[in-house]
Every structure is written in structure tokens, then in C-alpha cells.
Write a protein that holds these residues in place. Structure first.
Motif, PDB file in Angstrom:
ATOM      1  N   SER A 282      81.086  48.937 -40.611  1.00  0.00           N
ATOM      2  CA  SER A 282      80.184  49.645 -41.505  1.00  0.00           C
ATOM      3  C   SER A 282      79.847  48.828 -42.748  1.00  0.00           C
ATOM      4  CB  SER A 282      80.794  50.990 -41.916  1.00  0.00           C
ATOM      5  OG  SER A 282      82.028  50.793 -42.581  1.00  0.00           O
ATOM      6  N   ARG A 286      75.399  47.522 -44.225  1.00  0.00           N
ATOM      7  CA  ARG A 286      74.746  47.621 -45.528  1.00  0.00           C
ATOM      8  C   ARG A 286      74.053  46.310 -45.886  1.00  0.00           C
ATOM      9  NH1 ARG A 286      75.884  52.367 -47.658  1.00  0.00           N
ATOM     10  NH2 ARG A 286      74.797  51.799 -49.572  1.00  0.00           N
ATOM     11  N   VAL A 302      67.695  54.231 -48.508  1.00  0.00           N
ATOM     12  CA  VAL A 302      69.020  53.628 -48.517  1.00  0.00           C
ATOM     13  C   VAL A 302      69.671  53.922 -49.863  1.00  0.00           C
ATOM     14  CG1 VAL A 302      70.307  51.457 -48.361  1.00  0.00           C
ATOM     15  CG2 VAL A 302      68.279  51.825 -46.932  1.00  0.00           C
ATOM     16  N   ASP A 303      70.873  54.484 -49.832  1.00  0.00           N
ATOM     17  CA  ASP A 303      71.539  54.913 -51.066  1.00  0.00           C
ATOM     18  C   ASP A 303      71.899  53.714 -51.941  1.00  0.00           C
ATOM     19  OD1 ASP A 303      71.401  57.507 -50.181  1.00  0.00           O
ATOM     20  OD2 ASP A 303      73.358  57.425 -49.201  1.00  0.00           O
ATOM     21  N   THR A 561      74.183  58.950 -30.319  1.00  0.00           N
ATOM     22  CA  THR A 561      73.464  59.759 -31.311  1.00  0.00           C
ATOM     23  C   THR A 561      72.389  60.616 -30.661  1.00  0.00           C
ATOM     24  OG1 THR A 561      71.924  57.931 -31.698  1.00  0.00           O
ATOM     25  CG2 THR A 561      73.850  58.062 -33.121  1.00  0.00           C
ATOM     26  N   GLN A 593      67.892  52.709 -41.884  1.00  0.00           N
ATOM     27  CA  GLN A 593      68.651  53.791 -42.517  1.00  0.00           C
ATOM     28  C   GLN A 593      69.327  54.668 -41.470  1.00  0.00           C
ATOM     29  OE1 GLN A 593      65.417  53.704 -42.270  1.00  0.00           O
ATOM     30  NE2 GLN A 593      64.425  55.689 -42.224  1.00  0.00           N
ATOM     31  N   PHE A 594      68.762  54.751 -40.272  1.00  0.00           N
ATOM     32  CA  PHE A 594      69.398  55.495 -39.181  1.00  0.00           C
ATOM     33  C   PHE A 594      70.696  54.807 -38.788  1.00  0.00           C
ATOM     34  CE2 PHE A 594      70.247  56.801 -34.876  1.00  0.00           C
ATOM     35  CZ  PHE A 594      69.852  58.120 -34.834  1.00  0.00           C
ATOM     36  N   LEU A 596      72.418  52.776 -40.651  1.00  0.00           N
ATOM     37  CA  LEU A 596      73.345  52.846 -41.778  1.00  0.00           C
ATOM     38  C   LEU A 596      74.142  54.143 -41.748  1.00  0.00           C
ATOM     39  CD1 LEU A 596      74.332  51.530 -44.397  1.00  0.00           C
ATOM     40  CD2 LEU A 596      72.445  52.643 -45.588  1.00  0.00           C
ATOM     41  N   ARG A 597      73.459  55.266 -41.545  1.00  0.00           N
ATOM     42  CA  ARG A 597      74.147  56.557 -41.501  1.00  0.00           C
ATOM     43  C   ARG A 597      75.020  56.685 -40.257  1.00  0.00           C
ATOM     44  NH1 ARG A 597      69.040  58.452 -43.552  1.00  0.00           N
ATOM     45  NH2 ARG A 597      68.374  58.928 -41.422  1.00  0.00           N
ATOM     46  N   ALA A 598      74.479  56.249 -39.107  1.00  0.00           N
ATOM     47  CA  ALA A 598      75.223  56.416 -37.855  1.00  0.00           C
ATOM     48  C   ALA A 598      76.485  55.565 -37.837  1.00  0.00           C
ATOM     49  CB  ALA A 598      74.328  56.044 -36.673  1.00  0.00           C
ATOM     50  N   GLU A 600      78.179  54.272 -40.454  1.00  0.00           N
ATOM     51  CA  GLU A 600      79.150  54.689 -41.468  1.00  0.00           C
ATOM     52  C   GLU A 600      79.825  56.004 -41.105  1.00  0.00           C
ATOM     53  OE1 GLU A 600      77.568  52.543 -45.537  1.00  0.00           O
ATOM     54  OE2 GLU A 600      77.020  54.641 -45.179  1.00  0.00           O
ATOM     55  N   ASN A 601      79.160  56.825 -40.294  1.00  0.00           N
ATOM     56  CA  ASN A 601      79.748  58.104 -39.901  1.00  0.00           C
ATOM     57  C   ASN A 601      80.474  58.050 -38.566  1.00  0.00           C
ATOM     58  OD1 ASN A 601      78.726  59.351 -42.209  1.00  0.00           O
ATOM     59  ND2 ASN A 601      76.778  59.867 -41.196  1.00  0.00           N
TER      60      ASN A 601
END
Length: 602
Positions: A282, A286, A302-303, A561, A593-594, A596-598, A600-601
Motif C-alpha cells: 500500500s 501512493r 487523492v487524499d 472488487t 484513486q480506485f 489507492l483505496r482498494a 490500502e483497504n
């Protein structure tokens, strides 16, 4: 013209046609003088003009056609208005004459007759105008053709001017893309329209959804045990799985224990420890998202903390892009070794990149940007298979042509800088990462460099590649051989991870086969709907070509996903990516961004 002048002119013309245009040369006295004469410059201009003539011909035809349609429409409106007015005058005059208006009635009727005559004149003017436009179009066509023939007589060849302006690489890429698109659209059997293919696309998408295609769990696996008694086989499998689970549990427990001890000593939270095995996957996602720049990352959501308008950073690097990159990746600007996004100066086969020191993981990280420019899109589409004879371990296997060219050119640029950074930090390793195009180029640079990179004769640094949303870049045998040091991460039914020249042709053939099948069964008696898995297996058996295919490099981690969004991770075989998976999220699941979220989670 003398023989000497004629030979000089021929030499200059050859230089122009070959694309060599030295700006200055040294004469015998050592004084700089122009090396391209007036005649050579004239030939150069003629070369560009020759390649512009077909575009001029097309533009001329379109212009005359549009003008003809507008002219016809204008005259039609005028004639309709005049005809309506004439009809109204005649009808009104007749009504007045019947009512006893001895003067007004005949006048209106005469006016209507006059308008009818005017309408005939307008029709004649329309024919004359359209005829003149046709003559003008014909003259323009023959003039451009004559000019082109005259240039050919003077030795001006097709295509040289385009290569002069855009470069040979761009022309070759454009020719390949044109051939690919033409073959995809041109080989459709006669009688099958685009709307038929559209309906077949929906049907195939439903078959993929019903059959669960795209899930690595339903792919064929090689048995670990031969043909033995089923009970024995079952007990052996349970025993092997149990021992493997115990070994992995002990290994990860020790890794986590050491990670907690180290993080506690440094007063850091172990959850965010970059050295932890669980965090590396993860962490680098980033980096692959941050390299797109401050504006795309802001647009994609992106945060990161807010970016000031202009913040000075390390030495020569400043601005929003560097600031956003450092904020997203938690790096210090002083650790940026090189930062080149190449939005303006980058050409074909030259994606943007960043070289940075990641002290948290003791790594020199090379991040390669994904598709952001037209040149990058061209690189993606040049998906023919090029040989990799210069890589000894791969032998005759091949790679994605456009990305291999990018990898070789980028390797020449970044390799000396990476070696310098490794010399300054001898215990560091090399990490290559990127998203989409960047993942493909990173994978191929990792393939070229191998599992370790020579820094000096006595020093080799380990090389690790983390590829997110990777394109298909290597043949199957080569992809499997790179598994020890390359990891590709795929989310759901990401279309890019299955896109290629052969898979595109297979998709077209499947759609055509479905159209033919639907037409054949249209008049038949209603029958139960066939099983989706059986239908897909039948299509694969009859339609899939034997052409060599490309696959994502290395070990492939597939994140589920698509089904329940749980993000469960599986190790997938490259054969799971031999055909496009038509799912609802096939395009959205490719976005950075998809991932990134997938990731990291997960």
C-alpha cells in the motif's frame, strides 16, 4: 546547371529526404557558414507541402460538400417561401375576384404568377450555383493531383515531410494504430452492422457476469498430486495446507513482532510502518498516484493536505507538483533526486518520472507516470510484440513494443542517477513502481535490469517492482520468469490489464460469432437459455486465436472488487488475463484513486 552543381543539389536533396539537417558547418578556414542552401530549404518546404496535399484534398472535398448542402438548404428555404407566397396570392386574388373586387383580385393573381416565375428563376440560380461549386471542386481536385504528380517528378516522396515534422517514431506508431483499427473494423463480415455488434457486446457482458469470468478462482489449476486415491489426495492436501499455514503464521508473526519492536523504539505507530511487509504494497501505490501531479490528483480525489500556490522545495525543484508528491508520499523534498513529468518537453516513448530516496524503506524509488498526454496514449496503443533478444534470460520471448521502447530510453536516463544514489547509500535497494503505462514501463525496466542491479563490480543492489493496474507487457513464459522480483496488482475487471492486439481481435470475433448465433436461432423454436459458462467455453474454443498474447509481468495479485467489494487478495495465473472481461467496472476500476483505496483497504 553544371555537373558539380547538380551533384551538390542531389546531395542536399538526399540530406533533406533522410532527415539530416545540420544547422552550420565548418568551411576550410574554420568559419561557420550555413550548410543548407536555398534549394535545399525549398525542397524541405516542398516535402512538407507534399504530405499536406492529401489533407488539403480531404479538407477541400469536405468544404465543397458542406457548401453544397448549405446552398441547397438556403435555396430550398427561399423557394418554399416564394412558393407559399405565390399560392397565397393566387388563392387570395381568386377569393377577392369572386367577392366582386374587380381590381384587387386580378392584381393579387398577377402577383402570384410573378412570384411563381421568380421561383423558377431562383431554381435556375440554384442549379447554376451548385454547378459552379461542382466545377470548382473538380478544378481543385485536379489542381492538387497535378501538384502532387509534379512534386513526385522532382523526387519528393510521400511520408518524408510527416517524419520531418513529427519524427519517424510517431509515423510508425500512427501506421500501426491505423492498421490495428482498420483490421478491427474492416474484417467484420458483410451484413453485420455496428448496432449488431453493440447488442452482442451487451450479450457477451451478461455471459461474463453470469459465468463469473475474470475471477482467478475459476481458472484451471495444475494438480499438485497425481492420479491417486481420492481420500489419500484429500488428506495430503489438508496436510500440506496445514503445514503451509503454520509456516506462514510463524513467519509473519516474527516479522510483525520485529516491526512492533522497531517502531516502538522509534516512537512510531507500527500500523504505518513502511518496513512492515503488510505496508509495502500500500505504500508504493501512493507513489504511483502522486506522480500524476497536483491538479490530476486533486481532480481524482487523492487524499492530501491543501497545496499552497507555490512552495519552494529542494534545490532546483519547486512548485505544486513536487509539493503534492511529497505530501502524498510523506517524503521530504530534500530526498527528491530527479523530478521530470515531461508535460511540455517529453516526446513519444518518454513518460514522466521521479527518482526519490525513501529512507523509511531504505530504497531508491523510481516512479513512472501513467498515461497523461497524447504521446502516452500512442505508446499504449503500439501493442505489437517486439523481441527481447538483449535480455539473456528471456530468450526469444517478446514484450509490448511501445512500452519496451519507453523502458529502454528511460533506462538510459535514470540508470546513472540511480547508481549514483546507490553509491551514496550502499545498503539501499531499488524499487520501480507506477500505475497503468507507468506500471508497464516499470515492469520492463525491472526486466531489463534483472533481480539485481550492478552498481560497482563488487556491489549489486536488489531490484523490486510494484506494478499497479499493469498493462499486458510480456509473453506468458517471460511473465512467469520475472515473478521473483516483479509483483503486479490488478483490481477487479480492469480492462487495461487484459487489453492487447490479440485480445482485441478475439473480442471482435466473439461479438461477430454471437451475432451469427443470434441470427441463426432467431426463427427457431424457443429453448431454455444455455448455461453461461458452457456458452463462454464454446466461444473460447471456437473463437480464440492462436496468436501470441501478452500478459502482466511477474506474480499477479488480484483484488476482488467486483463481487462483494471485500477486497480479498488472490494469486492469479497469467492465463486469467487472456481475454477481456466485460464488466460494469471495467473502466472505472482502472483509475489511480480506485487502486489507492482498494490496495490500502485490502
Amino acid at each position: 546547371m553544371s555537373d558539380v552543381d547538380e551533384r551538390e543539389h542531389a546531395r542536399e536533396r538526399e540530406e533533406i529526404l533522410e532527415g539530416t539537417f545540420p544547422g552550420v558547418s565548418q568551411d576550410g578556414d574554420g568559419i561557420e557558414a550555413p550548410s543548407v542552401s536555398y534549394s535545399a530549404r525549398l525542397l524541405q518546404s516542398s516535402q512538407v507541402l507534399k504530405d499536406a496535399l492529401p489533407w488539403a484534398q480531404s479538407a477541400s472535398n469536405i468544404g465543397f460538400d458542406v457548401a453544397g448542402k448549405i446552398t441547397s438548404m438556403g435555396f430550398a428555404i427561399a423557394q418554399s417561401s416564394i412558393k407559399a407566397a405565390s399560392y397565397a396570392c393566387v388563392v387570395g386574388g381568386a377569393a377577392l375576384a369572386t367577392a366582386g373586387a374587380a381590381t384587387a383580385g386580378p392584381v393579387l393573381i398577377a402577383g402570384g404568377v410573378g412570384l411563381a416565375a421568380l421561383n423558377e428563376g431562383v431554381g435556375l440560380a440554384k442549379d447554376i450555383t451548385l454547378g459552379s461549386q461542382s466545377i470548382g471542386k473538380l478544378i481543385s481536385h485536379h489542381s492538387i493531383g497535378t501538384t502532387s504528380k509534379a512534386m513526385e517528378l522532382f523526387g519528393v516522396e510521400d511520408g518524408k515531410g510527416v517524419r520531418l515534422i513529427f519524427g519517424g517514431d510517431f509515423v510508425q506508431a500512427a501506421d500501426f494504430i491505423n492498421t490495428m483499427v482498420t483490421s478491427f473494423l474492416g474484417d467484420v463480415p458483410e451484413g453485420i452492422e455496428h448496432k449488431d455488434l453493440y447488442h452482442a457486446f451487451g450479450a457477451l457482458s451478461q455471459i461474463h457476469a453470469d459465468s463469473g469470468y475474470g475471477l482467478p478462482l475459476n481458472s484451471s489449476a495444475t494438480p499438485l498430486i497425481g492420479a491417486v486415491d481420492s481420500d489419500v489426495k484429500r488428506y495430503c492436501i489438508i496436510l500440506c495446507c496445514g503445514l503451509s499455514a503454520i509456516m506462514y503464521a510463524v513467519y509473519y508473526f516474527n516479522v510483525l513482532r520485529l516491526c512492533v519492536i522497531r517502531c516502538t523504539a522509534q516512537n512510531k505507530s507500527p500500523y504505518f510502518c513502511a518496513n512492515c511487509v503488510f505496508g509495502r504494497r500500500s505504500r508504493y501505490v501512493r507513489f504511483s498516484a502522486a506522480i500524476y501531479g497536483w491538479l490530476p490528483t486533486m481532480f481524482l480525489g487523492v487524499d492530501r493536505p491543501s497545496v499552497p500556490p507555490e512552495e519552494p522545495t529542494a534545490e532546483h525543484y519547486s512548485g505544486k507538483d513536487v509539493t503534492a508528491f511529497c505530501q502524498i508520499t510523506s517524503l521530504d523534498p530534500q530526498d527528491i533526486v530527479d523530478f521530470s513529468l515531461g508535460f511540455v518537453t517529453g516526446g513519444l516513448y518518454a513518460p514522466g518520472y521521479v527518482i526519490a530516496l525513501d529512507h523509511a524503506t531504505a530504497s531508491v524509488v523510481v516512479v513512472i507516470r501513467g498515461t497523461m498526454r497524447v504521446q502516452d496514449a500512442v505508446t499504449d496503443l503500439v501493442c505489437s510484440i517486439a523481441p527481447m533478444d538483449d535480455v539473456a534470460d528471456l530468450g526469444p520471448d517478446g514484450a509490448h513494443d511501445g512500452m519496451l521502447k519507453s523502458a529502454k530510453r528511460l533506462s538510459v536516463i535514470v540508470l546513472p542517477k540511480v547508481q549514483d544514489a546507490l553509491t551514496a547509500h550502499p545498503k539501499y535497494r531499488v524499487v520501480l513502481t507506477g500505475h497503468s503505462l507507468g506500471a508497464g514501463v516499470a515492469s520492463l525496466i525491472g526486466t531489463l535490469w534483472g533481480p539485481s542491479l550492478a552498481v560497482t563490480e563488487a556491489h549489486r543492489a536488489p531490484v523490486r517492482v510494484w506494478a499497479y493496474a499493469p498493462p499486458c507487457v510480456l509473453t506468458r513464459a517471460a511473465a512467469l520468469r520475472t515473478a521473483p522480483h516483479i509483483t503486479s496488482i490488478v483490481c477487479g475487471s480492469d480492462v487495461v490489464t487484459r487489453f492487447g492486439l490479440a485480445t482485441t481481435v478475439d473480442l471482435r470475433n466473439m461479438l461477430v460469432a454471437l451475432v451469427v448465433q443470434q441470427r441463426a436461432t432467431a426463427d427457431a423454436e424457443p429453448a431454455p437459455a444455455p448455461d453461461a459458462s458452457a456458452t463462454l467455453a464454446h466461444l473460447r474454443r471456437d473463437v480464440l486465436s492462436d496468436e501470441p498474447k501478452l500478459f502482466p509481468a511477474g506474480k499477479i495479485l488480484w483484488l476482488d472488487t467486483d463481487t462483494d467489494g471485500s477486497g480479498a487478495v488472490f494469486v492469479a495465473d497469467p492465463e486469467c488475463f487472456d481475454m477481456m472481461a466485460l464488466k460494469s467496472g471495467m473502466f472505472s476500476s482502472h483509475l489511480p484513486q480506485f487502486y489507492l483505496r482498494a490496495v490500502e483497504n485490502a
